[in-house]
Design a protein around this motif. Structure first.
Motif, mmCIF file in Angstrom:
data_model
loop_
_atom_site.group_PDB
_atom_site.id
_atom_site.type_symbol
_atom_site.label_atom_id
_atom_site.label_comp_id
_atom_site.label_asym_id
_atom_site.label_seq_id
_atom_site.Cartn_x
_atom_site.Cartn_y
_atom_site.Cartn_z
ATOM 1 N N GLU A 121 -23.584 -4.641 32.889
ATOM 2 C CA GLU A 121 -23.877 -3.429 31.920
ATOM 3 C C GLU A 121 -24.668 -3.609 30.861
ATOM 4 O OE1 GLU A 121 -20.969 -2.646 35.023
ATOM 5 O OE2 GLU A 121 -21.017 -3.866 33.140
ATOM 6 N N ARG A 122 -24.422 -4.919 30.151
ATOM 7 C CA ARG A 122 -25.113 -5.121 28.942
ATOM 8 C C ARG A 122 -25.972 -6.404 29.211
ATOM 9 N NH1 ARG A 122 -19.857 -4.791 24.997
ATOM 10 N NH2 ARG A 122 -19.090 -6.473 26.392
ATOM 11 N N ASP A 123 -25.668 -7.006 29.900
ATOM 12 C CA ASP A 123 -26.500 -8.207 30.017
ATOM 13 C C ASP A 123 -27.781 -8.186 31.046
ATOM 14 O OD1 ASP A 123 -25.089 -9.324 28.181
ATOM 15 O OD2 ASP A 123 -23.927 -10.677 29.523
ATOM 16 N N THR A 124 -28.634 -7.686 30.744
ATOM 17 C CA THR A 124 -30.050 -7.410 31.588
ATOM 18 C C THR A 124 -30.468 -8.850 31.805
ATOM 19 O OG1 THR A 124 -31.671 -7.069 29.775
ATOM 20 C CG2 THR A 124 -30.509 -5.153 30.625
ATOM 21 N N PRO A 125 -31.206 -8.863 32.716
ATOM 22 C CA PRO A 125 -31.799 -10.208 33.103
ATOM 23 C C PRO A 125 -32.694 -10.844 32.118
ATOM 24 C CG PRO A 125 -31.836 -9.144 35.275
ATOM 25 C CD PRO A 125 -31.460 -8.170 34.115
ATOM 26 N N LYS A 126 -33.456 -9.757 31.347
ATOM 27 C CA LYS A 126 -34.476 -10.027 30.360
ATOM 28 C C LYS A 126 -33.674 -10.687 29.145
ATOM 29 C CE LYS A 126 -38.073 -8.328 27.473
ATOM 30 N NZ LYS A 126 -37.658 -8.743 26.299
ATOM 31 N N HIS A 127 -32.548 -9.897 28.918
ATOM 32 C CA HIS A 127 -31.569 -10.382 27.767
ATOM 33 C C HIS A 127 -30.960 -11.727 27.920
ATOM 34 C CE1 HIS A 127 -28.767 -10.019 24.215
ATOM 35 N NE2 HIS A 127 -27.558 -10.002 25.106
ATOM 36 N N LEU A 128 -30.406 -11.691 29.019
ATOM 37 C CA LEU A 128 -29.873 -13.231 29.490
ATOM 38 C C LEU A 128 -30.797 -14.132 29.338
ATOM 39 C CD1 LEU A 128 -27.857 -12.174 32.669
ATOM 40 C CD2 LEU A 128 -26.974 -13.534 30.657
ATOM 41 N N ALA A 129 -32.268 -14.059 29.921
ATOM 42 C CA ALA A 129 -33.087 -15.107 29.657
ATOM 43 C C ALA A 129 -33.512 -15.665 28.280
ATOM 44 C CB ALA A 129 -34.547 -14.571 30.369
ATOM 45 N N GLU A 130 -33.414 -14.481 27.335
ATOM 46 C CA GLU A 130 -33.508 -14.884 25.741
ATOM 47 C C GLU A 130 -32.356 -15.494 25.125
ATOM 48 O OE1 GLU A 130 -34.347 -10.847 24.291
ATOM 49 O OE2 GLU A 130 -36.077 -10.777 24.913
ATOM 50 N N TYR A 131 -31.074 -15.014 25.510
ATOM 51 C CA TYR A 131 -29.827 -15.841 25.001
ATOM 52 C C TYR A 131 -29.831 -17.043 25.553
ATOM 53 C CZ TYR A 131 -24.911 -16.026 24.102
ATOM 54 O OH TYR A 131 -23.812 -16.374 23.591
ATOM 55 N N SER A 132 -30.111 -17.424 26.868
ATOM 56 C CA SER A 132 -29.984 -18.737 27.478
ATOM 57 C C SER A 132 -30.909 -19.737 26.945
ATOM 58 C CB SER A 132 -30.130 -18.490 28.935
ATOM 59 O OG SER A 132 -29.122 -17.637 29.471
ATOM 60 N N HIS A 133 -32.109 -19.033 26.502
ATOM 61 C CA HIS A 133 -33.243 -19.803 26.078
ATOM 62 C C HIS A 133 -33.118 -20.536 24.773
ATOM 63 C CE1 HIS A 133 -36.137 -18.706 29.687
ATOM 64 N NE2 HIS A 133 -35.396 -19.804 30.063
ATOM 65 N N PHE A 134 -31.969 -19.510 23.943
ATOM 66 C CA PHE A 134 -31.822 -20.005 22.578
ATOM 67 C C PHE A 134 -31.189 -21.229 22.480
ATOM 68 C CE2 PHE A 134 -28.669 -19.716 19.259
ATOM 69 C CZ PHE A 134 -29.594 -19.632 18.244
ATOM 70 N N PHE A 135 -30.398 -21.527 23.551
ATOM 71 C CA PHE A 135 -29.670 -22.721 23.575
ATOM 72 C C PHE A 135 -30.467 -23.760 24.200
ATOM 73 C CE2 PHE A 135 -26.320 -19.410 23.401
ATOM 74 C CZ PHE A 135 -25.560 -19.885 22.690
ATOM 75 N N HIS A 136 -31.155 -23.419 25.337
ATOM 76 C CA HIS A 136 -32.074 -24.761 25.844
ATOM 77 C C HIS A 136 -32.947 -24.141 26.888
ATOM 78 C CE1 HIS A 136 -33.039 -28.098 27.855
ATOM 79 N NE2 HIS A 136 -32.631 -28.876 26.850
ATOM 80 N N PRO A 137 -34.247 -24.262 26.871
ATOM 81 C CA PRO A 137 -35.188 -23.716 27.714
ATOM 82 C C PRO A 137 -34.871 -23.756 29.256
ATOM 83 C CG PRO A 137 -36.003 -25.552 26.811
ATOM 84 C CD PRO A 137 -34.830 -25.370 25.785
ATOM 85 N N SER A 138 -34.065 -24.925 29.524
ATOM 86 C CA SER A 138 -33.754 -24.929 31.126
ATOM 87 C C SER A 138 -32.652 -24.278 31.515
ATOM 88 C CB SER A 138 -33.417 -26.569 31.566
ATOM 89 O OG SER A 138 -32.250 -26.857 30.714
ATOM 90 N N ILE A 139 -31.909 -23.495 30.742
ATOM 91 C CA ILE A 139 -30.810 -22.687 31.389
ATOM 92 C C ILE A 139 -31.467 -21.529 31.977
ATOM 93 C CG2 ILE A 139 -28.898 -21.809 30.559
ATOM 94 C CD1 ILE A 139 -28.305 -23.713 28.316
ATOM 95 N N ILE A 140 -30.969 -21.339 33.052
ATOM 96 C CA ILE A 140 -31.319 -19.876 33.642
ATOM 97 C C ILE A 140 -30.129 -18.798 33.446
ATOM 98 C CG2 ILE A 140 -31.858 -18.742 35.948
ATOM 99 C CD1 ILE A 140 -32.906 -21.425 36.875
ATOM 100 N N GLY A 141 -30.485 -17.892 32.812
ATOM 101 C CA GLY A 141 -29.297 -16.542 32.722
ATOM 102 C C GLY A 141 -29.548 -15.680 33.682
ATOM 103 N N ALA A 142 -28.536 -15.294 34.497
ATOM 104 C CA ALA A 142 -28.669 -14.342 35.610
ATOM 105 C C ALA A 142 -27.348 -13.545 35.578
ATOM 106 C CB ALA A 142 -28.905 -15.339 36.943
ATOM 107 N N THR A 143 -27.266 -12.425 36.655
ATOM 108 C CA THR A 143 -26.277 -11.549 36.740
ATOM 109 C C THR A 143 -26.391 -11.023 38.043
ATOM 110 O OG1 THR A 143 -24.761 -10.018 35.972
ATOM 111 C CG2 THR A 143 -27.161 -9.734 35.431
ATOM 112 N N SER A 144 -25.474 -9.970 38.402
ATOM 113 C CA SER A 144 -25.740 -9.117 39.716
ATOM 114 C C SER A 144 -24.931 -7.974 39.459
ATOM 115 C CB SER A 144 -25.146 -9.967 40.932
ATOM 116 O OG SER A 144 -25.535 -9.636 42.209
ATOM 117 N N ASP A 145 -24.686 -7.183 40.855
ATOM 118 C CA ASP A 145 -23.976 -6.267 40.713
ATOM 119 C C ASP A 145 -22.537 -6.392 40.758
ATOM 120 O OD1 ASP A 145 -22.768 -6.105 43.518
ATOM 121 O OD2 ASP A 145 -24.902 -6.303 43.658
ATOM 122 N N ARG A 146 -21.395 -5.495 40.177
ATOM 123 C CA ARG A 146 -20.223 -5.706 40.068
ATOM 124 C C ARG A 146 -19.578 -6.598 41.515
ATOM 125 N NH1 ARG A 146 -18.043 -7.456 35.628
ATOM 126 N NH2 ARG A 146 -19.039 -5.392 34.881
#
Length: 201
Positions: free
Chosen positions: A112-137
């Protein structure tokens, strides 16, 4: 009286859930003589599909690589940032050849709060190789069960956040064949994570 019984029942349920999480955490960190933990580990894991900013990703996409899977959410105040920092430091401490053989994935249980775009920005803040992803409940719940993880949404009516999420905190080490090899407990130092990676390369 009825309210007291309801409160007591809720407290008992919460206690049982927390105990189940503790037992699972213990079993998922097999010790040399922990045959039960090793047997349970073999029953967990498996393929999954998530949505990242770049599109759908599946575990089988990374066959031939060691995958570090971490399950959490971006609004987590301390546990997730600590774990992602450990993953980031692990990646930095690997040599360039080893880095190419390792794929970290941060899966959010808060779509609900973690969109793929937000997850990408958040994950890359730590390291560019981390893939941030989510799905439906439903898919999230299936993956959480697959890996023996745990999460629970906690209402925070007096907070601007609205809710928080209690969750287990482990780094799931998945071998090059896509099999769950180990679940590292929260706070495992980067040097130990690297040692685990090297046994899987």
């Amino acid at each position: 009286m009825a309210n007291n019984l309801t409160t007591l029942r809720n407290l008992l349920l919460l206690t049982l859930v927390l105990l189940a999480g503790i037992v699972t955490a213990y079993l998922l960190t097999p010790q040399p003589n922990n045959a039960a933990g090793t047997a349970l580990l073999k029953k967990l894991g498996g393929d999954f599909t998530l949505q990242s900013e770049e599109g759908d990703i599946s575990l089988h996409d990374f066959k031939g690589k060691v995958v570090m899977l971490y399950i959490g959410y971006t609004h987590c105040p301390d546990v997730c940032p600590t774990s992602l920092a450990i993953i980031a430091q692990t990646m930095k401490n690997l040599d360039s050849d080893q880095q190419k053989q390792v794929q970290p994935i941060f899966m959010s249980v808060d779509p609900e709060r973690d969109t793929p775009k937000h997850l990408a920005e958040y994950s890359h803040f730590f390291h560019p190789s981390i893939i941030g992803a989510t799905s439906d409940r439903d898919n999230i719940d299936n993956i959480v069960a697959q890996y023996g993880a745990f999460y629970r949404i906690v209402d925070m009516q007096d907070s601007a956040m609205g809710y928080a999420i209690d969750h287990s905190s482990r780094i799931y080490m998945i071998n090059k064949q896509g099999e769950l090899a180990k679940a590292l407990p929260h706070g495992t130092p980067p040097d130990q994570v690297i040692a685990e990676i090297q046994t899987l390369l």
